[in-house]
Motif scaffolding. Structure first.
Motif, short mmCIF file in Angstrom:
data_model
loop_
_atom_site.label_atom_id
_atom_site.label_comp_id
_atom_site.label_asym_id
_atom_site.label_seq_id
_atom_site.Cartn_x
_atom_site.Cartn_y
_atom_site.Cartn_z
N PRO A 1 -47.05 -20.30 1.87
CA PRO A 1 -47.20 -18.92 1.63
C PRO A 1 -49.13 -18.94 1.15
O PRO A 1 -49.15 -20.01 0.43
N LEU A 2 -49.97 -18.49 1.43
CA LEU A 2 -51.18 -18.64 1.00
C LEU A 2 -51.61 -17.46 -0.45
O LEU A 2 -50.90 -16.77 -0.45
N PRO A 3 -52.78 -17.55 -0.79
CA PRO A 3 -53.00 -16.89 -2.03
C PRO A 3 -54.15 -15.72 -1.78
O PRO A 3 -55.53 -15.41 -1.86
N ILE A 4 -53.79 -14.44 -0.45
CA ILE A 4 -53.91 -14.29 0.45
C ILE A 4 -53.82 -13.60 0.48
O ILE A 4 -52.88 -12.91 0.80
N THR A 5 -54.83 -12.01 0.95
CA THR A 5 -53.96 -10.62 0.65
C THR A 5 -54.52 -10.25 2.14
O THR A 5 -56.52 -10.09 2.68
N ILE A 6 -53.80 -8.80 3.11
CA ILE A 6 -54.93 -8.88 4.57
C ILE A 6 -54.70 -8.00 4.16
O ILE A 6 -54.12 -6.46 3.48
N ALA A 7 -56.15 -6.86 3.94
CA ALA A 7 -56.28 -5.49 4.09
C ALA A 7 -57.06 -4.66 5.40
O ALA A 7 -57.13 -5.79 6.31
N TYR A 8 -56.84 -3.50 5.55
CA TYR A 8 -56.88 -2.40 6.80
C TYR A 8 -56.98 -1.61 6.50
O TYR A 8 -57.32 -1.50 5.50
N PRO A 9 -57.84 -0.69 7.26
CA PRO A 9 -57.92 0.34 7.36
C PRO A 9 -56.73 1.02 6.75
O PRO A 9 -56.19 1.87 7.54
N GLY A 10 -57.06 1.96 6.01
CA GLY A 10 -56.03 3.20 4.70
C GLY A 10 -55.93 4.61 5.70
O GLY A 10 -56.33 4.30 6.57
N MET A 11 -55.21 5.08 5.12
CA MET A 11 -55.58 6.73 5.41
C MET A 11 -56.47 7.83 4.53
O MET A 11 -57.19 6.83 3.58
N THR A 12 -56.65 8.39 4.51
CA THR A 12 -57.03 9.19 4.00
C THR A 12 -57.34 10.83 3.89
O THR A 12 -56.13 10.96 4.93
N ALA A 13 -57.94 11.58 3.48
CA ALA A 13 -57.53 12.92 3.13
C ALA A 13 -58.28 14.02 2.53
O ALA A 13 -59.21 13.48 2.63
N ASN A 14 -58.34 14.81 3.36
CA ASN A 14 -59.12 15.80 3.19
C ASN A 14 -59.60 16.74 1.82
O ASN A 14 -58.57 17.26 1.31
N VAL A 15 -60.03 16.34 0.66
CA VAL A 15 -60.24 16.75 -0.34
C VAL A 15 -60.36 18.35 -0.61
O VAL A 15 -59.81 18.20 -1.08
N LEU A 16 -60.66 19.55 0.76
CA LEU A 16 -60.62 20.38 0.41
C LEU A 16 -59.92 21.27 1.12
O LEU A 16 -59.18 22.43 1.34
N GLY A 17 -58.80 20.33 1.68
CA GLY A 17 -57.34 20.94 2.03
C GLY A 17 -56.32 20.71 1.17
O GLY A 17 -56.25 20.39 0.06
N ALA A 18 -54.88 20.34 2.00
CA ALA A 18 -53.64 19.52 1.49
C ALA A 18 -53.26 18.40 1.93
O ALA A 18 -53.65 17.74 2.53
N ASN A 19 -52.27 17.89 0.48
CA ASN A 19 -51.97 16.95 1.02
C ASN A 19 -51.10 16.51 0.82
O ASN A 19 -50.04 17.34 -0.37
N ASN A 20 -49.32 16.90 1.36
CA ASN A 20 -48.23 16.61 1.53
C ASN A 20 -47.73 18.13 0.58
O ASN A 20 -46.86 17.97 -0.41
N GLY A 21 -48.38 18.99 1.27
CA GLY A 21 -48.32 20.73 1.47
C GLY A 21 -49.17 20.87 -0.34
O GLY A 21 -48.13 21.94 -0.57
#
Length: 259
Positions: free
Chosen positions: A26-46
């Protein structure tokens, strides 16, 4: 076998062993990738992301999307093969674990730290928005809800969302002009926008989820330009006022600032 040959054989075995350790340890490295987006003018999880009480609100069109990156957990085993794959992928990035999780700690501690940063970011975003609109925080209350997201980088988009929900551009128009606009950047109570990191991956998330415009802290122009997805217009900002004036220029077709 001669002594020279024996020495070479032993050395070769040591080299092979070291390579095996490098490949599989194991290496002291983190793999990052595109995550979620959310419309702040709308709803998230209801649940509505932005709820304002104590003053009139308005219906909005278009979207203001906050963006995230996802990353392997601080205790995840990352190997050379994972780093090699990320090196050749536009949708992944290999970074030192200390750069992604500077405070270290367990998964639970990192999660709590991210939630604390998000709460502080929401408070600063609310203060910046109310100050811009000349509204008193003792009379107007803003409730921001975005489940399972941490960190401070949604501050700018929260601020723009609050302003759009309350007064838009002040002339009856939406800040978005009906577009899907994404962006990133911290914000403080005075409206100063700060750098966040991971912009190229966030741009990919924005493009994936339908954005045509991306607001980025000006200090991150170099990274933002490096791998900008086709069809995504990049707008640099230093302050909330920069963002608002750029959105006004976008709606009117006036020249826009560029990186």
């Amino acid at each position: 076998m001669s002594s020279r040959a024996k020495i070479l054989a032993v050395c070769s075995a040591v080299v092979v062993a070291l390579l095996a350790v490098a490949l599989f340890a194991p290496l002291p490295i983190t793999i990052a990738y595109p995550g979620m987006t959310a419309n702040v003018l709308g709803a998230n999880n209801g649940q509505s992301v932005i709820t304002v009480t104590g003053t009139k609100t308005r219906p909005t069109s278009g979207q203001l999307r906050m963006v995230t990156i996802a990353a392997t957990a601080p205790n995840a085993d990352v190997h050379f093969s994972d780093v090699w794959k990320a090196w050749w992928s536009r949708s992944e990035a290999a970074m030192p674990r200390s750069a992604v999780y500077p405070g270290g700690g367990s998964v639970q501690q990192v999660t709590q730290q991210n939630l604390n940063e998000m709460k502080q970011s929401q408070q600063a975003a609310t203060a910046a928005a109310l100050k811009h609109m000349g509204l008193s925080p003792s009379q107007v209350k803003v409730d921001l809800k975005l489940a399972d997201v941490g960190g401070p980088s949604a501050g700018l988009m929260f601020t723009l969302g609050i302003i759009d929900r309350v007064q838009g551009d002040g002339k009856g128009n939406d800040l978005t002009g009906g577009r899907t606009i994404a962006g990133t950047g911290t914000i403080d109570q005075s409206g100063a926008v700060g750098a966040v990191g991971g912009v190229p991956l966030k741009e990919q998330a924005a493009k994936r989820d339908g954005a045509t415009v991306f607001l980025t802290p000006k200090d991150e122009c170099s990274d933002a330009k490096a791998e900008l997805p086709a069809g995504l217009k990049l707008i640099p900002v230093n302050t909330l006022d920069d963002a608002l004036s750029s959105l006004a220029a976008l709606r009117s077709g006036a020249p826009l600032p560029s990186c």
